[in-house]
Write a protein that holds these residues in place. Structure first.
Motif, PDB file in Angstrom:
ATOM      1  N   LYS A  52       0.801  -1.217   0.000  1.00 33.38           N
ATOM      2  CA  LYS A  52       0.000   0.000   0.000  1.00 33.38           C
ATOM      3  C   LYS A  52       0.838   1.273   0.000  1.00 33.38           C
ATOM      4  N   ARG A  53       1.844   1.331   0.846  1.00 35.12           N
ATOM      5  CA  ARG A  53       2.617   2.576   0.977  1.00 35.12           C
ATOM      6  C   ARG A  53       3.298   2.969  -0.329  1.00 35.12           C
ATOM      7  N   PHE A  54       3.711   1.990  -1.101  1.00 38.66           N
ATOM      8  CA  PHE A  54       4.392   2.297  -2.350  1.00 38.66           C
ATOM      9  C   PHE A  54       3.431   2.860  -3.396  1.00 38.66           C
ATOM     10  N   VAL A  55       2.229   2.312  -3.449  1.00 34.88           N
ATOM     11  CA  VAL A  55       1.256   2.825  -4.411  1.00 34.88           C
ATOM     12  C   VAL A  55       0.839   4.251  -4.047  1.00 34.88           C
ATOM     13  N   LEU A  56       0.753   4.549  -2.760  1.00 35.28           N
ATOM     14  CA  LEU A  56       0.423   5.909  -2.332  1.00 35.28           C
ATOM     15  C   LEU A  56       1.537   6.898  -2.686  1.00 35.28           C
ATOM     16  N   VAL A  57       2.780   6.450  -2.630  1.00 35.07           N
ATOM     17  CA  VAL A  57       3.895   7.309  -3.064  1.00 35.07           C
ATOM     18  C   VAL A  57       3.745   7.660  -4.540  1.00 35.07           C
ATOM     19  N   TYR A  58       3.335   6.689  -5.344  1.00 33.31           N
ATOM     20  CA  TYR A  58       3.107   6.958  -6.772  1.00 33.31           C
ATOM     21  C   TYR A  58       2.074   8.058  -6.960  1.00 33.31           C
ATOM     22  N   GLU A  59       0.996   8.007  -6.198  1.00 32.92           N
ATOM     23  CA  GLU A  59      -0.038   9.035  -6.346  1.00 32.92           C
ATOM     24  C   GLU A  59       0.505  10.414  -5.989  1.00 32.92           C
ATOM     25  N   ALA A  60       1.355  10.499  -4.984  1.00 30.32           N
ATOM     26  CA  ALA A  60       1.950  11.784  -4.612  1.00 30.32           C
ATOM     27  C   ALA A  60       2.833  12.331  -5.738  1.00 30.32           C
ATOM     28  N   ILE A  61       3.612  11.453  -6.369  1.00 33.79           N
ATOM     29  CA  ILE A  61       4.447  11.868  -7.500  1.00 33.79           C
ATOM     30  C   ILE A  61       3.576  12.348  -8.657  1.00 33.79           C
ATOM     31  N   SER A  62       2.475  11.660  -8.888  1.00 32.37           N
ATOM     32  CA  SER A  62       1.573  12.040  -9.976  1.00 32.37           C
ATOM     33  C   SER A  62       0.948  13.410  -9.739  1.00 32.37           C
ATOM     34  N   VAL A  63       0.608  13.703  -8.495  1.00 30.71           N
ATOM     35  CA  VAL A  63       0.073  15.025  -8.169  1.00 30.71           C
ATOM     36  C   VAL A  63       1.105  16.107  -8.477  1.00 30.71           C
ATOM     37  N   LEU A  64       2.356  15.881  -8.087  1.00 29.05           N
ATOM     38  CA  LEU A  64       3.426  16.844  -8.353  1.00 29.05           C
ATOM     39  C   LEU A  64       3.593  17.075  -9.857  1.00 29.05           C
ATOM     40  N   ALA A  65       3.621  15.991 -10.641  1.00 29.69           N
ATOM     41  CA  ALA A  65       3.806  16.114 -12.088  1.00 29.69           C
ATOM     42  C   ALA A  65       2.657  16.890 -12.721  1.00 29.69           C
ATOM     43  N   ALA A  66       1.433  16.604 -12.302  1.00 25.60           N
ATOM     44  CA  ALA A  66       0.282  17.307 -12.861  1.00 25.60           C
ATOM     45  C   ALA A  66       0.316  18.794 -12.536  1.00 25.60           C
ATOM     46  N   LEU A  67       0.730  19.137 -11.327  1.00 25.06           N
ATOM     47  CA  LEU A  67       0.822  20.550 -10.942  1.00 25.06           C
ATOM     48  C   LEU A  67       1.860  21.285 -11.778  1.00 25.06           C
ATOM     49  N   ILE A  68       2.985  20.630 -12.058  1.00 25.17           N
ATOM     50  CA  ILE A  68       4.006  21.257 -12.915  1.00 25.17           C
ATOM     51  C   ILE A  68       3.425  21.523 -14.301  1.00 25.17           C
TER      52      ILE A  68
END
Length: 391
Positions: A71-87
């Motif tokens: 679970k923790r690893f998949v949640l890290v992916y979502e955080a990275i995706s949020v950062l990329a979308a904001l950029i």
């Protein structure tokens, strides 16, 4: 039916949310950065770097998720995706946008999976189902991703190749985070070190090496054609986002239907035979695609190719995960993913150069040769390791 369980439904829901955003970016991202002045060669390099980044992360994630949980690893992916979308929403400058594309996988179309963190997601889902159900359930999971990408492709045609398209991956990651947060990560059973433990591990490792070798052929074929399809439609037939979006939506929907069909075929023919049958038809379509005389014909051929090739993704995951015991499925998923991604990280750069030179058919023909070799060898290696034949 296993797929009715709430935890499985939430995992599949997260995949569906991601797939809508990924489908939109498959259509619009290449067209968007081309309007910003990016060349096909630069786009190919960015795709290549994105895949190499995914390889590096995937190498660590699968084995680590076997040890520390999924679970923790998949949640890290979502955080990275949020950062990329904001950029993507905040700037059009080449370097930061290229960085966002690399870490966010923009335009690569991961079918709703968690990108380089997919091994954790796959092993999480496989731990909730019986081995004999792998082919069916993972095919349903794949189908959800394709249907979502089809919806995203339609939205891409409505939004157009413009900055607001990055709202979709941002919203998708937030929705997926909420669903994943509500889904428990079941405890993993400790590996039982019996007298034959080392021998079993050695046999499993041998199968994983064979899987990796075959996937190099498959991944090279994918990388030579897949990432550039939106660009190719525009260059070959002068089609814009409003035409390409619905075209890819049809292809994704066809792939979703094919994935469901493959899931049923795994019960009748076995998982390996279902893969060979479906991909054989897809291979014929791939060779025919670059010779399509019009956009309409190309659309039909591409939809067939997408359906019969991509529709086997869940079944192929089932074979890979079925090669090892439950406590090693993160490792198996990593090997399966990395060995496809690594050649996909090299091939787009070559394809970009070929397309830039005006060779609009060559990458497809090369892709067909690699995937044809894969198709011949695959049943000979894995025919005796079909998960649908497990007790």
């Amino acid at each position: 039916m296993a797929t009715a369980r709430p935890d499985i439904v939430r995992l599949m829901g997260a995949r569906g949310a991601r797939s809508i955003a990924q489908g939109a970016l498959v259509v619009d991202f290449a067209l968007y950065v081309t309007k910003l002045g990016w060349s096909a060669a630069l786009l190919g390099v960015v795709f290549a770097l994105s895949i190499l980044f995914a390889v590096a992360v995937t190498t660590l994630v699968g084995p680590a998720s076997d040890r520390f949980g999924r679970k923790r690893f998949v949640l890290v992916y979502e955080a990275i995706s949020v950062l990329a979308a904001l950029i993507g929403l905040l700037t059009q400058a080449t370097l930061p946008l290229a960085f966002a594309a690399v870490i966010g996988g923009f335009g690569r179309g991961a079918n709703g999976s968690a990108g380089p963190f997919a091994p954790a997601e796959q092993s999480w889902l496989s731990g909730l189902i019986e081995k004999r159900e792998f082919g069916t359930v993972l095919s349903i999971n794949t189908a959800i991703g394709f249907f979502g990408m089809g919806i995203g492709a339609v939205l891409a045609g409505l939004i157009g190749a413009s900055r607001p398209m990055f709202v979709l991956p941002l919203a998708a990651s937030l929705i997926a985070t909420m669903l994943l947060a509500l889904t428990p990560d079941p405890p993993r059973e400790a590996a039982a070190r019996t007298e034959g433990h080392e021998a079993v591990s050695k046999a499993e490792n041998s199968l994983l090496w064979k899987l990796a070798g075959l996937n190099i052929l498959n991944g090279t074929g994918i990388g030579l054609s897949g990432p550039f399809i939106s660009w190719w439609f525009a260059a070959r037939y002068h089609a814009g986002a409003s035409a390409i979006g619905p075209a890819l939506a049809i292809a994704f929907a066809a792939a979703g239907i094919a994935a469901l069909t493959t899931g049923r075929l795994t019960r009748r023919l076995g998982t390996v035979r279902a893969v060979v049958l479906m991909r054989g038809i897809g291979l014929v379509s791939l060779f025919a695609l670059p010779f399509s005389p019009s956009f309409g014909v190309a659309l039909v051929v591409y939809a067939l190719r997408s359906a019969f090739n991509r529709g086997t993704a869940g079944a192929r995951q089932a074979v890979a995960l079925g090669l090892v015991r439950g406590e090693r499925r993160g490792l198996a998923a990593s090997v399966n993913t990395i060995s496809v991604l690594l050649p996909r990280g090299i091939a787009p750069a070559l394809a970009g150069v070929l397309f830039e030179s005006g060779a609009l058919a060559a990458p497809f023909l090369l892709a067909g040769l690699f995937q044809g070799a894969y198709l011949v060898i695959y049943p000979r290696v894995f025919g005796r390791h079909d998960p649908s034949r497990s007790a």
